[in-house]
Scaffold this motif. Structure first.
Motif, PDB file in Angstrom:
ATOM      1  N   VAL A 112     -56.019  40.810 -86.444  1.00 30.54           N
ATOM      2  CA  VAL A 112     -55.284  40.755 -86.031  1.00 30.54           C
ATOM      3  C   VAL A 112     -53.899  41.243 -86.716  1.00 30.54           C
ATOM      4  O   VAL A 112     -53.577  39.562 -86.679  1.00 30.54           O
ATOM      5  N   ALA A 113     -53.235  41.576 -86.692  1.00 33.37           N
ATOM      6  CA  ALA A 113     -51.384  42.296 -87.121  1.00 33.37           C
ATOM      7  C   ALA A 113     -50.943  42.330 -86.258  1.00 33.37           C
ATOM      8  O   ALA A 113     -50.988  43.662 -85.924  1.00 33.37           O
ATOM      9  N   VAL A 114     -49.730  42.133 -86.006  1.00 25.83           N
ATOM     10  CA  VAL A 114     -48.905  43.064 -85.171  1.00 25.83           C
ATOM     11  C   VAL A 114     -47.855  42.561 -86.390  1.00 25.83           C
ATOM     12  O   VAL A 114     -47.100  42.302 -86.744  1.00 25.83           O
ATOM     13  N   GLY A 115     -46.712  43.588 -85.497  1.00 24.83           N
ATOM     14  CA  GLY A 115     -46.045  44.733 -85.730  1.00 24.83           C
ATOM     15  C   GLY A 115     -44.836  44.709 -84.502  1.00 24.83           C
ATOM     16  O   GLY A 115     -45.016  44.581 -83.612  1.00 24.83           O
ATOM     17  N   LEU A 134     -40.135  48.688 -88.519  1.00 25.31           N
ATOM     18  CA  LEU A 134     -41.000  47.490 -87.935  1.00 25.31           C
ATOM     19  C   LEU A 134     -40.898  46.506 -88.756  1.00 25.31           C
ATOM     20  O   LEU A 134     -40.185  46.858 -89.839  1.00 25.31           O
ATOM     21  N   GLY A 135     -40.998  45.580 -87.363  1.00 29.30           N
ATOM     22  CA  GLY A 135     -41.356  43.647 -88.197  1.00 29.30           C
ATOM     23  C   GLY A 135     -41.799  43.374 -88.443  1.00 29.30           C
ATOM     24  O   GLY A 135     -43.286  43.756 -87.701  1.00 29.30           O
ATOM     25  N   VAL A 136     -42.673  43.407 -89.290  1.00 25.00           N
ATOM     26  CA  VAL A 136     -43.906  42.569 -89.991  1.00 25.00           C
ATOM     27  C   VAL A 136     -43.875  41.819 -90.567  1.00 25.00           C
ATOM     28  O   VAL A 136     -43.505  41.388 -91.886  1.00 25.00           O
ATOM     29  N   ARG A 137     -45.820  41.093 -90.765  1.00 26.86           N
ATOM     30  CA  ARG A 137     -45.783  39.438 -91.864  1.00 26.86           C
ATOM     31  C   ARG A 137     -45.803  40.195 -92.847  1.00 26.86           C
ATOM     32  O   ARG A 137     -46.932  41.892 -93.080  1.00 26.86           O
ATOM     33  N   THR A 237     -34.581  48.165 -72.156  1.00 28.77           N
ATOM     34  CA  THR A 237     -35.938  48.192 -73.075  1.00 28.77           C
ATOM     35  C   THR A 237     -36.506  47.049 -73.095  1.00 28.77           C
ATOM     36  O   THR A 237     -36.061  47.080 -73.719  1.00 28.77           O
ATOM     37  N   ARG A 238     -37.991  47.203 -73.030  1.00 30.31           N
ATOM     38  CA  ARG A 238     -38.628  45.795 -73.383  1.00 30.31           C
ATOM     39  C   ARG A 238     -39.960  46.158 -73.891  1.00 30.31           C
ATOM     40  O   ARG A 238     -40.511  46.733 -73.148  1.00 30.31           O
ATOM     41  N   THR A 239     -39.846  46.035 -75.234  1.00 29.43           N
ATOM     42  CA  THR A 239     -41.581  46.256 -75.723  1.00 29.43           C
ATOM     43  C   THR A 239     -41.408  44.827 -76.750  1.00 29.43           C
ATOM     44  O   THR A 239     -40.756  44.078 -77.549  1.00 29.43           O
ATOM     45  N   GLU A 240     -43.001  44.220 -75.882  1.00 33.36           N
ATOM     46  CA  GLU A 240     -42.860  42.847 -76.463  1.00 33.36           C
ATOM     47  C   GLU A 240     -43.539  42.717 -78.089  1.00 33.36           C
ATOM     48  O   GLU A 240     -42.925  42.789 -79.010  1.00 33.36           O
ATOM     49  N   VAL A 241     -44.516  43.513 -78.145  1.00 29.85           N
ATOM     50  CA  VAL A 241     -45.055  43.972 -79.275  1.00 29.85           C
ATOM     51  C   VAL A 241     -45.729  45.707 -79.621  1.00 29.85           C
ATOM     52  O   VAL A 241     -45.523  46.283 -78.856  1.00 29.85           O
ATOM     53  N   GLY A 242     -44.433  45.399 -80.754  1.00 29.25           N
ATOM     54  CA  GLY A 242     -45.107  47.268 -81.693  1.00 29.25           C
ATOM     55  C   GLY A 242     -45.978  47.577 -81.488  1.00 29.25           C
ATOM     56  O   GLY A 242     -45.887  48.858 -80.733  1.00 29.25           O
ATOM     57  N   GLN A 243     -46.820  47.052 -82.275  1.00 31.10           N
ATOM     58  CA  GLN A 243     -47.675  47.452 -82.692  1.00 31.10           C
ATOM     59  C   GLN A 243     -49.020  46.356 -83.014  1.00 31.10           C
ATOM     60  O   GLN A 243     -48.777  45.130 -83.262  1.00 31.10           O
ATOM     61  N   ILE A 244     -50.235  46.357 -83.222  1.00 29.79           N
ATOM     62  CA  ILE A 244     -51.513  45.768 -83.338  1.00 29.79           C
ATOM     63  C   ILE A 244     -52.812  46.432 -83.700  1.00 29.79           C
ATOM     64  O   ILE A 244     -52.914  47.216 -84.151  1.00 29.79           O
ATOM     65  N   VAL A 245     -52.730  45.855 -85.785  1.00 32.93           N
ATOM     66  CA  VAL A 245     -53.312  46.553 -86.126  1.00 32.93           C
ATOM     67  C   VAL A 245     -54.801  45.522 -86.002  1.00 32.93           C
ATOM     68  O   VAL A 245     -55.203  44.439 -86.330  1.00 32.93           O
TER      69      VAL A 245
END
Ligand SMILES: Nc1ncnc2c1ncn2[C@@H]1O[C@H](COP(=O)(O)OP(=O)(O)O)[C@@H](O)[C@H]1O
Ligand SMILES: [Mg+2]
Lengths: 419, 222
Positions: A112-115, A134-137, A237-245
């Motif tokens: 699982v990767a998160v953005g 998007l902040g990504v690893r 507005t608050r969004t903890e995790v933008g994207q989960i792949v």
């Protein structure tokens, strides 16, 4: 019937057709346009299919991609927002750390990767860029088909996390004046400055215009909450995790996994603030629509060839009538019914095959034009050309048969008396 | 060679035209038969039956001992192509084929290779003095030349039986005489011939004459 004999029949057929050039040409046109249309459509259809399939494959057929999306306006006021008297409101939506944990627990075999979604506007100088940040690893980019066009990938630089650097997608770079123009320049995200270190190409469904920055940089500089000022009121507005792949070890598990995840999201989210993209599903539905499209193309092609074939048949019936005395003579000097049939069939097949050949060339010439119109590339497959030729040949056989049989059935005596 | 027993031929047009009524005729190998009769009497009908171009309505027709009614289209066509040569009053050349190609045509249906066809046609045309017209089209020929081409076409397959339907009908008398001389020569070679004519001077040089009147055949000059 042997090959030499067939050749002679074909040669005689060509000769007869050449005797009536205008008539033959006009008859030919029906097949030429029919086959031309078939070839062009097949090429464009193939090109479209390949483009779309390649794009979808680029998303990773083993992936399930979840994105946080802002729910519809109505839902936001009632549900997860809390307002206080000074016109300040906090509104949370989208994926959470808990979602990530739940998914990891639900499907232990998945990676699982998160953005990290940065809800800030992007500027270069005074030019505003409409892009998702998007902040990504670093490993994020290995999940999809990505291609570095210029500079570096985020993952190329070992200790990139925490640094103010950005990578743009190609459309984003183009929007800012081109790949050359943005490389090495500084862009502003919110109130922070970033150096553009690279431009990449990736599936447009993932990020048409996109800006990628290191995960930790995103966390550190922007956090999970953003603020929007609106006529005296502040909206957080608050969004903890933008994207989960979620990457499955095999595409076989995608169907079950996507069902389980959809169920999980439905159970834990009150509003529709998560969008799910399953590339494998996209692929399958694209293939389904492609099949329908192919069917339509085949129908159109069949109709145009039918028209061409009827034209041929019509002319051949007239030709048979015109040659009744000749048929009588041929019968008198030893031609059997079968010989007469072959003679006329050969002529029709020559006609339709020549039409098919010219049609293929016309189709090939039309492909670039059709490409311009549709925006799809034209892909010429040898299979399509062979199909077109075989079909035109078949048109000759099918529509030549009735006139040929009619000619063969004529009574020799009556042919000789005919004037 | 050919035997007709009680042959009747009725055309279905209108109330039915009885073109031949109970015709008995036996033509032996090597015979030269003249068929004489007024217009509309049934001469062509008879010749078409002899040439296996048509089938009788009643009676039995034997070609070299075989009952024609039992033969398939393939077999009949084969016989027409190999055993019989036709000469028509109006020549019936294929207008878009050259003289040589017209003469080659029967050999095409026998599966003779192209080169051999060409040589045999050339030789046959030389026999009828048309060696200099090989590549002309029929419309570029005189009537006599057309008929000689047609005769060459009839003979190129070396048939046993040559049938001619008023072969001199469209020709002047001098040319007609030339054509008849050709037939005499064929007879001398031992071919079987049946020639329709309504010209008595023509009939006078033919050894055996049969007459037709209103579909009824009678033997001999009368
Ligand atoms: N195909 C046909 N259909 C109807 N009647 C025909 C046909 N052919 C010939 N006849 C008629 O049969 C009779 C004999 O014709 P035909 O054998 O051509 O005569 P001839 O050759 O002696 O002039 C004529 O009355 C003619 O009208
Ligand atoms: Mg007649």
């Amino acid at each position: 019937m042997n090959a030499a004999w067939a050749m002679e029949l074909a040669r005689d057929g060509i000769r007869n057709l050449r005797r009536h050039k205008l008539r033959s040409t006009l008859t030919l046109l029906g097949v030429v346009f029919g086959v031309g249309a078939v070839v062009t459509m097949l090429a464009i259809g193939e090109g479209a299919q390949r483009t779309v399939l390649r794009e979808i494959e680029g998303l990773g057929l083993n992936n399930i991609i979840l994105d946080s999306v802002q729910p519809p306006e109505a839902a936001r006021d009632t549900s997860s927002s809390s307002s206080n008297r000074r016109g300040m409101s906090l509104f949370s939506y989208g994926l959470t750390e808990r979602d990530t944990a739940r998914i990891e627990a639900l499907i232990p075999t998945a990676s699982v990767a998160v953005g990290h979604l940065v809800k800030q506007k992007v500027f270069q100088g005074s030019t505003r860029l409409d892009a998702r940040v998007l902040g990504v690893r670093p490993d994020y980019f290995s999940l999809f088909r990505t291609e570095v066009i210029a500079g570096h990938q985020l993952s190329d630089i070992a200790d990139i996390n925490g640094q103010p650097v950005a990578v743009l997608t190609e459309p984003a770079a183009v929007a800012l004046g081109g790949v050359g123009a943005v490389m090495g320049r500084t862009i502003r995200i919110g109130w922070d400055y970033f150096e553009v270190i690279g431009v990449i190409r990736m599936p447009s469904r993932l990020a048409a215009a996109g800006v990628f920055i290191p995960f930790r940089t995103a966390q550190r500089l922007f956090g999970t909450t953003s603020v929007k000022r609106e006529s005296g009121s502040l909206e957080f507005t608050r969004t903890e995790v933008g994207q989960i792949v979620i990457r499955m070890p095999d595409a076989l598990f995608i169907e079950d996994a996507s069902k389980a995840i959809a169920h999980l999201i439905r159970e834990t989210h009150e509003t529709s603030d998560v969008s799910t993209m399953v590339p494998l599903d996209l692929l399958q539905s694209k293939q389904r629509t492609q099949r329908v499209l192919n069917m339509v193309l085949i129908a159109i092609a069949a109709i145009s060839l039918l028209v061409g074939g009827i034209g041929i048949m019509n002319i051949m019936l007239a030709v048979v009538t015109e040659r009744i005395p000749e048929i009588g003579v041929r019968r008198a000097i030893g031609a059997s019914q079968r010989d007469i049939m072959w003679q006329f069939l050969a002529e029709t097949v020559v006609l339709s095959s020549v039409g098919g050949l010219i049609g293929v060339l016309l189709g090939a010439a039309m492909v670039p034009v059709a490409s311009q119109f549709t925006g799809w590339p034209g892909v010429f497959t040898p299979g399509a050309v062979i199909v077109a030729l075989v079909v035109s040949w078949l048109v000759g056989v099918v529509f030549g048969l009735a006139p040929a049989v009619q000619a063969a059935r004529l009574k020799p005596v009556e042919c000789l008396r005919y004037e | 060679m050919i035997r007709l027993v009680n042959i009747g031929k009725t055309y279905p047009a209108g109330a039915g035209v009885r073109a031949l009524i109970s015709v008995n005729l036996h033509i032996r190998e090597g015979q030269y038969v003249g068929i004489l009769g007024p217009s509309g009497s049934g001469k062509s009908t008879l010749l078409n039956l002899l040439g296996l171009l048509d089938v009788p309505t009643s009676g039995e027709l034997r070609f070299e001992g075989r009952d024609v009614a039992t033969l398939s289209d393939q077999e009949l066509s084969r016989l027409r192509g190999r055993a019989i040569g036709f000469v028509f009053q109006s020549f019936h050349l294929v207008s878009h084929l050259s003289v040589s190609e017209n003469v080659e045509l029967p050999l095409f249906y026998q599966g003779v290779p192209h080169r051999e066809r060409r040589e045999r046609a050339r030789a046959q045309l030389a026999c009828v003095n048309l060696a200099h017209r090989l590549h002309h089209l029929p419309r570029q020929l005189s009537g006599g030349e057309c008929q000689r081409t047609a005769i060459a076409r009839a003979l190129v397959t070396e048939p046993k039986l040559v049938l001619a339907d008023e072969p001199t009908g469209n020709l002047d008398s001098k040319t007609g005489t030339e054509i008849l001389a050709l037939f005499d020569a064929l007879h001398a070679q031992g071919k079987t011939l049946a020639v329709i004519t309504h010209d008595l001077s023509v009939a006078s040089r033919i050894p055996r004459i049969v007459r037709i009147a209103d579909g009824i055949l009678s033997e001999g000059a009368a």
